[in-house]
Design an enzyme around this catalytic site. Structure first.
Site, PDB file in Angstrom:
ATOM      1  CB  SER A 175      -0.878  -0.042   1.262  1.00 53.28           C
ATOM      2  OG  SER A 175      -1.609   1.149   1.411  1.00 53.28           O
ATOM      3  CE  LYS A 207      -4.723   0.038   0.657  1.00 56.29           C
ATOM      4  NZ  LYS A 207      -5.294  -0.790   1.734  1.00 56.29           N
ATOM      5  CG  LEU A 208      -1.875   3.344  -6.893  1.00 56.67           C
ATOM      6  CD1 LEU A 208      -2.264   3.815  -8.294  1.00 56.67           C
ATOM      7  CD2 LEU A 208      -0.375   3.545  -6.647  1.00 56.67           C
ATOM      8  CE  LYS A 209      -4.005   3.718   2.293  1.00 56.69           C
ATOM      9  NZ  LYS A 209      -5.230   3.230   2.966  1.00 56.69           N
ATOM     10  CG  ASP A 217      -7.854   2.290   0.912  1.00 61.77           C
ATOM     11  OD1 ASP A 217      -9.024   2.720   1.044  1.00 61.77           O
ATOM     12  OD2 ASP A 217      -7.220   1.752   1.839  1.00 61.77           O
ATOM     13  CG  ASN A 276      -8.165   5.082   3.905  1.00 63.54           C
ATOM     14  OD1 ASN A 276      -7.106   5.109   3.287  1.00 63.54           O
ATOM     15  ND2 ASN A 276      -8.485   4.085   4.707  1.00 63.54           N
ATOM     16  CD  GLU A 278      -8.766  -0.945   0.993  1.00 63.24           C
ATOM     17  OE1 GLU A 278      -7.878  -1.247   0.166  1.00 63.24           O
ATOM     18  OE2 GLU A 278      -8.572  -0.972   2.215  1.00 63.24           O
ATOM     19  CG  ASP A 293     -10.371  -0.997   5.402  1.00 68.05           C
ATOM     20  OD1 ASP A 293     -10.664  -1.371   6.545  1.00 68.05           O
ATOM     21  OD2 ASP A 293      -9.260  -0.480   5.151  1.00 68.05           O
ATOM     22  CE  LYS A 343      -7.132  -2.350   7.195  1.00 69.04           C
ATOM     23  NZ  LYS A 343      -7.357  -0.887   7.111  1.00 69.04           N
ATOM     24  N   GLY A 390      -4.054  -4.244   6.410  1.00 63.43           N
ATOM     25  CA  GLY A 390      -2.973  -3.965   7.356  1.00 63.43           C
ATOM     26  C   GLY A 390      -3.139  -2.588   7.949  1.00 63.43           C
TER      27      GLY A 390
END
Ligand code: OSB
Ligand code: MG
Length: 362
Positions: A128, A154-156, A181, A183, A206, A231, A255, A283
């Site tokens: 990530s 994975k790219l934020k 992702d 968030n 995500e 997530d 998680k 993670g």
């Protein structure tokens, strides 16, 4: 199992990160964690790691609150052999449950992976990558992580740093397995914008929307060809079952800390597997203690996608345990020793500790 529990030590640690990690909810310059050490009357010990952050930004939990809850409520209840009667706070509970389970498994000589029903000795690893100010700082990281063997990058993303960033990475690495992702940084009204990701071949998107947007995710998934992965939303097996039934996701990130421990994590795995929904192990930039638990979880058969189970060196100049190393084929060995199969190295633990307390029965 906890009948002869004698003491619970709480140890707050801080470890430098190799690079600050930026997400849509903030930047982490170092890793702060609470380690839980459970000791029984024979002196056998077990370890757990609380995956909450230094601030309540990923979820409501944070370490200052988790410390109080562990010290004043959860550890005293465990020492007295009673149910703490606590709602929520899954990360604090998971940390203690893991430590108690670890003592028991070590005593019985059973690995956590075997206890959970793991079926593989090595697990597939992704990585990530945090948000970067400049694309020139991201592309070389993608390149070197792929060269190391990571099987998914994975790219934020966040509003203003999303479709264009993913497009540039995709153009530079046409065959790479990529995901993004958010968030929880978007709203249902951003669906049209997020559909701009649909031609970029992401394995999944995500957590685009806030955690409580179950129907919002279902509507979004209907509009996107990219699979939605949840997530933050998935806090229990009940929520997971409802998300699947509503069509709110086609992939689930599990998680242990977010769902309240090894038991609920396995339950979500089992129900997703029964419904044909692939899962992968998320993670929280764990130290080697939490990483060992993640690798054990990721050895279950439904974890068919690479996890955020990266090598210690991707996170830290030095880890608390012997470092986890990834083979060039993009896999890490699942610990096979009793319990977690690893423990903190005393000198390193000493150097990383910033606060300690011991809770005893009575
Ligand atoms: O959303 O998966 C997340 C790290 C901290 C908080 C939330 C997340 C993450 C990561 C890093 O993406 C995953 C890792 O531990 O490598
Ligand atoms: Mg995530």
């Amino acid at each position: 199992m906890t009948a002869d529990l004698e003491a619970v030590d709480l140890i707050r640690v801080r470890l430098p990160l190799v690079r600050p990690f930026r997400t849509s909810f903030g930047t982490m310059a170092e890793k702060e964690a609470i380690l839980v050490r459970a000791v029984d009357a024979d002196g056998a010990e077990g370890w757990g790691e609380c995956v909450a952050g230094a601030e309540p930004s990923y979820s409501e939990e944070w370490n200052d609150a988790a410390w109080l809850l562990l010290r004043d409520v959860l550890a005293p209840a465990a020492l007295a052999g009673r149910d703490p009667g606590v709602r929520g706070n899954p990360m604090a509970r998971s940390a203690l449950d893991l430590a108690l389970l670890d003592v028991d498994l070590r005593r019985r000589g059973v690995s956590l992976a075997a206890h959970l029903g793991g079926t593989r000795e090595r697990v597939s690893c992704g990585v990530s990558l945090g948000i970067e100010e400049r694309i020139e700082d991201l592309l070389p990281q993608v390149e070197s992580r792929l060269a190391e063997g990571y099987r998914r990058v994975k790219l934020k993303i966040e509003p203003g740093r999303d479709v264009e960033v993913v497009r540039e990475v995709r153009e530079a690495f046409p065959d790479a397995s990529l995901s993004a992702d958010a968030n929880a940084a978007y709203l249902p009204a951003d669906a049209g914008h997020l559909a701009g990701l649909d031609h970029l071949g992401l394995a999944y998107l995500e957590q685009p929307l806030p955690a409580d947007h179950l129907l919002g995710h279902a509507d979004l998934q209907e509009r996107l060809t990219t699979p939605v992965c949840l997530d933050e939303t998935i806090t229990s097996a009940t929520v997971a079952a409802e998300a699947i039934r509503l069509g709110a996701c086609r992939v689930i990130n599990i998680k242990m800390g977010r769902v309240g421990g090894p038991g609920p994590a396995k339950a979500i795995h089992d129900l997703a597997r029964a419904q044909g929904i692939p899962v992968w192990c998320g993670g929280m930039l764990e130290t080697g203690i939490g990483r060992a638990a993640n690798l054990a979880l990721a050895s279950l058969p439904g974890f068919t996608l690479p996890g955020d189970t990266s090598a210690s060196a991707r996170y830290f100049p030095f880890d608390l345990t012997e470092p986890f190393v990834m083979d060039p084929d993009g896999t890490i060995a699942v610990p096979s020793g009793p319990g977690l199969g690893v423990a903190p190295i005393p000198d390193i633990l000493e150097r990383a500790s910033v606060e300690r307390t011991t809770v005893r029965a009575g």
